[in-house]
Design a protein around this motif. Sequence first.
Motif, PDB file in Angstrom:
ATOM      1  N   HIS A 172       0.834  -1.214   0.000  1.00  0.00           N
ATOM      2  CA  HIS A 172       0.000   0.000   0.000  1.00  0.00           C
ATOM      3  C   HIS A 172       0.860   1.253   0.000  1.00  0.00           C
ATOM      4  N   SER A 173       2.101   1.114   0.513  1.00  0.00           N
ATOM      5  CA  SER A 173       2.841   2.340   0.797  1.00  0.00           C
ATOM      6  C   SER A 173       4.065   2.566  -0.098  1.00  0.00           C
ATOM      7  N   VAL A 174       4.520   1.557  -0.820  1.00  0.00           N
ATOM      8  CA  VAL A 174       5.715   1.787  -1.649  1.00  0.00           C
ATOM      9  C   VAL A 174       5.432   2.852  -2.708  1.00  0.00           C
ATOM     10  N   SER A 175       6.497   3.557  -3.106  1.00  0.00           N
ATOM     11  CA  SER A 175       6.320   4.623  -4.099  1.00  0.00           C
ATOM     12  C   SER A 175       6.030   4.001  -5.464  1.00  0.00           C
ATOM     13  N   GLU A 176       5.530   4.856  -6.363  1.00  0.00           N
ATOM     14  CA  GLU A 176       5.205   4.376  -7.710  1.00  0.00           C
ATOM     15  C   GLU A 176       6.440   3.780  -8.377  1.00  0.00           C
ATOM     16  N   THR A 177       7.573   4.443  -8.164  1.00  0.00           N
ATOM     17  CA  THR A 177       8.817   3.957  -8.801  1.00  0.00           C
ATOM     18  C   THR A 177       9.185   2.581  -8.272  1.00  0.00           C
ATOM     19  N   GLU A 178       9.115   2.462  -6.941  1.00  0.00           N
ATOM     20  CA  GLU A 178       9.449   1.158  -6.355  1.00  0.00           C
ATOM     21  C   GLU A 178       8.496   0.072  -6.872  1.00  0.00           C
ATOM     22  N   LEU A 179       7.202   0.442  -6.962  1.00  0.00           N
ATOM     23  CA  LEU A 179       6.201  -0.514  -7.426  1.00  0.00           C
ATOM     24  C   LEU A 179       6.514  -0.942  -8.856  1.00  0.00           C
ATOM     25  N   ALA A 180       6.833   0.056  -9.699  1.00  0.00           N
ATOM     26  CA  ALA A 180       7.143  -0.250 -11.095  1.00  0.00           C
ATOM     27  C   ALA A 180       8.379  -1.135 -11.195  1.00  0.00           C
ATOM     28  N   ALA A 181       9.355  -0.857 -10.335  1.00  0.00           N
ATOM     29  CA  ALA A 181      10.584  -1.660 -10.347  1.00  0.00           C
ATOM     30  C   ALA A 181      10.274  -3.099  -9.953  1.00  0.00           C
ATOM     31  N   ALA A 182       9.438  -3.242  -8.912  1.00  0.00           N
ATOM     32  CA  ALA A 182       9.063  -4.584  -8.468  1.00  0.00           C
ATOM     33  C   ALA A 182       8.340  -5.329  -9.590  1.00  0.00           C
ATOM     34  N   ALA A 183       7.435  -4.614 -10.257  1.00  0.00           N
ATOM     35  CA  ALA A 183       6.677  -5.240 -11.327  1.00  0.00           C
ATOM     36  C   ALA A 183       7.617  -5.717 -12.437  1.00  0.00           C
ATOM     37  N   GLN A 184       8.623  -4.872 -12.755  1.00  0.00           N
ATOM     38  CA  GLN A 184       9.575  -5.260 -13.798  1.00  0.00           C
ATOM     39  C   GLN A 184      10.391  -6.471 -13.376  1.00  0.00           C
ATOM     40  N   ALA A 185      10.767  -6.502 -12.106  1.00  0.00           N
ATOM     41  CA  ALA A 185      11.536  -7.638 -11.596  1.00  0.00           C
ATOM     42  C   ALA A 185      10.713  -8.925 -11.691  1.00  0.00           C
ATOM     43  N   PHE A 186       9.438  -8.793 -11.358  1.00  0.00           N
ATOM     44  CA  PHE A 186       8.542  -9.951 -11.425  1.00  0.00           C
ATOM     45  C   PHE A 186       8.434 -10.441 -12.871  1.00  0.00           C
ATOM     46  N   ARG A 187       8.271  -9.466 -13.766  1.00  0.00           N
ATOM     47  CA  ARG A 187       8.157  -9.804 -15.177  1.00  0.00           C
ATOM     48  C   ARG A 187       9.415 -10.534 -15.666  1.00  0.00           C
ATOM     49  N   ALA A 188      10.555 -10.032 -15.212  1.00  0.00           N
ATOM     50  CA  ALA A 188      11.817 -10.634 -15.655  1.00  0.00           C
ATOM     51  C   ALA A 188      11.890 -12.103 -15.233  1.00  0.00           C
ATOM     52  N   ARG A 189      11.436 -12.377 -14.014  1.00  0.00           N
ATOM     53  CA  ARG A 189      11.496 -13.757 -13.533  1.00  0.00           C
ATOM     54  C   ARG A 189      10.589 -14.672 -14.350  1.00  0.00           C
ATOM     55  N   ILE A 190       9.413 -14.155 -14.671  1.00  0.00           N
ATOM     56  CA  ILE A 190       8.474 -14.980 -15.448  1.00  0.00           C
ATOM     57  C   ILE A 190       8.973 -15.146 -16.876  1.00  0.00           C
ATOM     58  N   ALA A 191       9.479 -14.026 -17.441  1.00  0.00           N
ATOM     59  CA  ALA A 191       9.929 -14.058 -18.835  1.00  0.00           C
ATOM     60  C   ALA A 191      11.087 -15.038 -19.011  1.00  0.00           C
ATOM     61  N   ALA A 192      11.941 -15.103 -17.992  1.00  0.00           N
ATOM     62  CA  ALA A 192      13.061 -16.039 -18.056  1.00  0.00           C
ATOM     63  C   ALA A 192      12.527 -17.460 -18.232  1.00  0.00           C
ATOM     64  N   HIS A 193      11.465 -17.771 -17.484  1.00  0.00           N
ATOM     65  CA  HIS A 193      10.879 -19.105 -17.603  1.00  0.00           C
ATOM     66  C   HIS A 193      10.195 -19.314 -18.932  1.00  0.00           C
ATOM     67  N   ALA A 194       9.567 -18.212 -19.422  1.00  0.00           N
ATOM     68  CA  ALA A 194       8.882 -18.319 -20.711  1.00  0.00           C
ATOM     69  C   ALA A 194       9.874 -18.753 -21.770  1.00  0.00           C
ATOM     70  N   LYS A 195      11.069 -18.158 -21.708  1.00  0.00           N
ATOM     71  CA  LYS A 195      12.104 -18.519 -22.688  1.00  0.00           C
ATOM     72  C   LYS A 195      12.507 -19.987 -22.499  1.00  0.00           C
ATOM     73  N   ASP A 196      12.679 -20.361 -21.231  1.00  0.00           N
ATOM     74  CA  ASP A 196      13.051 -21.751 -20.942  1.00  0.00           C
ATOM     75  C   ASP A 196      12.053 -22.732 -21.533  1.00  0.00           C
ATOM     76  N   SER A 197      10.776 -22.404 -21.305  1.00  0.00           N
ATOM     77  CA  SER A 197       9.777 -23.379 -21.727  1.00  0.00           C
ATOM     78  C   SER A 197       9.620 -23.400 -23.245  1.00  0.00           C
ATOM     79  N   ASP A 198       9.990 -22.274 -23.909  1.00  0.00           N
ATOM     80  CA  ASP A 198       9.996 -22.263 -25.375  1.00  0.00           C
ATOM     81  C   ASP A 198      11.076 -23.186 -25.915  1.00  0.00           C
ATOM     82  N   ALA A 199      12.234 -23.158 -25.226  1.00  0.00           N
ATOM     83  CA  ALA A 199      13.414 -23.853 -25.729  1.00  0.00           C
ATOM     84  C   ALA A 199      13.239 -25.381 -25.734  1.00  0.00           C
TER      85      ALA A 199
END
Lengths: 178, 623
Positions: free
Chosen positions: A151-178
């Motif tokens: 509820h309290s993190v700044s917009e920037t922190e939230l966006a950074a967290a979201a990007q980090a989350f995306r990176a983790r999922i995307a890494a798997h997406a590539k794995d599962s494609d391979a």
Amino acid sequence: MILLIHAHPYPSHSRGCRALLGAVREVPGLEVRSLYDLYPTFDIDVPAEQAALARAALIVWLHPTYWYSVPGLMKHWFDVVLTRGWAYGKGGDALAGKPCLWATTTGGQPATYAPDGLHRLPFDDYHAPVEMTARFCGMQWLAPFVLHGAHSVSETELAAAAQAFRARIAAHAKDSDA
Amino acid sequence: MTEALAYLAAAVLCVPLAKRLGLGSVLGYLIAGALIGPWGFGFIQNIDSAQHLAEFGVVLMLFVIGLELEPKRLMAMKRDVFGGGTLQVALCGALLMGGLLAMGWGWKGALVAGFALALSSTAIAVATMNERNFMPTPTGQTAFSILLFQDIAAIPLLAIVPLLGVAAAASSEPGWMGAAKAFGAIAAVIVIGRYLTRPLLRVIAATGLREVFTAFALLLVIGIAELMVLSGLSMGLGAFLAGVLLAGSEYRHALETDIEPFKGLLLGLFFIAVGMAIDFGLLINAPVKVIVLVLAYLVVKVVALWGVARVMGVSHRQRLLFAFLISQGGEFAFVVFGAARMAGVLDPAAAGLLTLVVALSMATTPLLLIAHDAWMARAECAQGGKPDPDVIDEKDAPVIIAGFGRFGQIVGRLLIANGVRTVVLDHDPDQIEMLRRFGNKVFYGDATRLDLIEAAGAKEARLLVNAIDDVEDNLALTDLVREHFPNLKIVARARNVSHYVQLKQRGIDIVERESFEAALNAGRRALEALGHEPYRAAEMANLFRRHNIKNLDAMVPAFADEERLVSVAKAGREELEAQFARDRAEFEHLHPGRGWAPEAEREAAPAADREAAAGGEVPAERQ
């Protein structure tokens, strides 16, 4: 296919989970099942859930932390979907070997999860029930993704967290494609 | 036999055709009568015998109405019956008598004719109200109260005719004799209806001979009618009274179903007889005179009835409908004119002319109602078509609820209680008067009309709740919206499975069967009552629901093909049984107590942990 099980009773009131979900929604090969949208009366379609899990190469659980645990419908989903003979026990190997990524958000600051903090225990100690659920079904437990102070993190922190989350999922997406 | 052939053929041809054209069945019968009567093709020459038989149609109708009306409700109506009825008969009678006096009639003729013309046709008004499902509305009840009073008022009217006549003193008995006979007859009806009929019906029902029961029902009504005639009372009134007395009995529905077909046929015959009695010769000889008289008669009556409606608190928008419904002359007028002619109060030419005017006025009722509907539609459109400045906001766009009965009301109340702006369409405005007071838009009328749903805001609305109970109307509205407002989302009420399928075939996603959830809950409660644990019963009901809906949706493409449908339904039933069997087996298999983990581990673990890990405790069917 990456299966994301999303459990938030009021998605439009969510800040953390909404940002995380929004960041990954467009990842190719990702299928989102929002439990509270699918089963507002808690009447879970077990065969449909099991079929989706069977198809998944990666299983993601995304939810806010309620009372040190999963929201009620997610717990109910554990109870009725992860059945003996299917998820565990004799012949129950449908989920064996599948990686499981647990992503959760909390309202408290990281500092509150400490011996002198409000919640007394480090947050890692609260992982056990969810982690053991996955492990009991033979799943491969990945390092959890936790966003504190949703509820309290700044917009920037939230966006950074979201990007980090995306990176983790995307890494798997590539794995599962391979 | 050939006469019966003519009656039946004419009815079978004309009535469906008239109904199809939106003219209503009454007008269909009238046209059928005119066609086969002496002035049409002349198949029937002697219309008196038909008229006599047809009177029983009206008698049976009043009996059935009485059956549906319990004494308690009748008592509640007494203010309307005696207050409103007296006002109507006195006002219309005085005005019409005045009119006849102004035309140069003698006072005796004007008095008898004026009051006879004040009466309306119970047969036409009630049949029309039933066709429009208007009887149960407050306005319908008010109209019926007045018709009921007219039946009572006809008695003294018939009684004074001989007293006024030149061939006076046709009846030699003193007045008190007549009164005593009338009281005696009513007392007899009460004794028969209240104390004798029920034990008799019990004996007859016990024999199990259905046709004897039917014969007794007819005997009862016809017997009471004859008793009334003997004592100089109205047959219909007696039958009505008997009906009311039997309304509370256990045989009410059986009597109703037995009488119903006779009532329908004889009432049809009655309307045919009226059609046959129209003297087209008189009409052709003096068309202008006749038409002017009919118009003048209707204008006087409609204006007077509008005033009566106002006094009786009929809602503003229904006053005209009320006036039109009972504007026609009644069947009693024929009897009174006949008696007055015999007594020399009316000369034969005048009696013939008045009979023609009354018959024609009966034929105008369906036409007036069609005009009324069209006029109301236009008025609604003009009223609703005005741009509403606060509709612009998308979030404020309304939800249209079509049909505000048992079903629509619950939907509506849930939405309104949550601040959703709704527009309600219904054909019973009294019920929705309350909504209007709370600032909601309410439209009176037929929701299957394009202009009306457009006026309700279908263009900018976010959602349409189609809660109309009549399947045909419900689908008509659905089609209309699909065609003209393809973007308007629909939540539909389905009456039954075939209706559900028809809605789905039209591409409606959100369809709720009106009784499914309630019945499913009852089934769940039944399982509970049989000793199943409440949550387990809920699971079974949930499984049933999911299977039922899946199976129903599988039927949608097959629905036109009955053979395939039967096989799909059969397969579905077998699958459901198999699924429940599997569910039971799994439940037994996984039942707590034959847990997933070694006993020792279970004992050692704290309860909460055990529950958490015992994922299999609540079983579910597998693929």
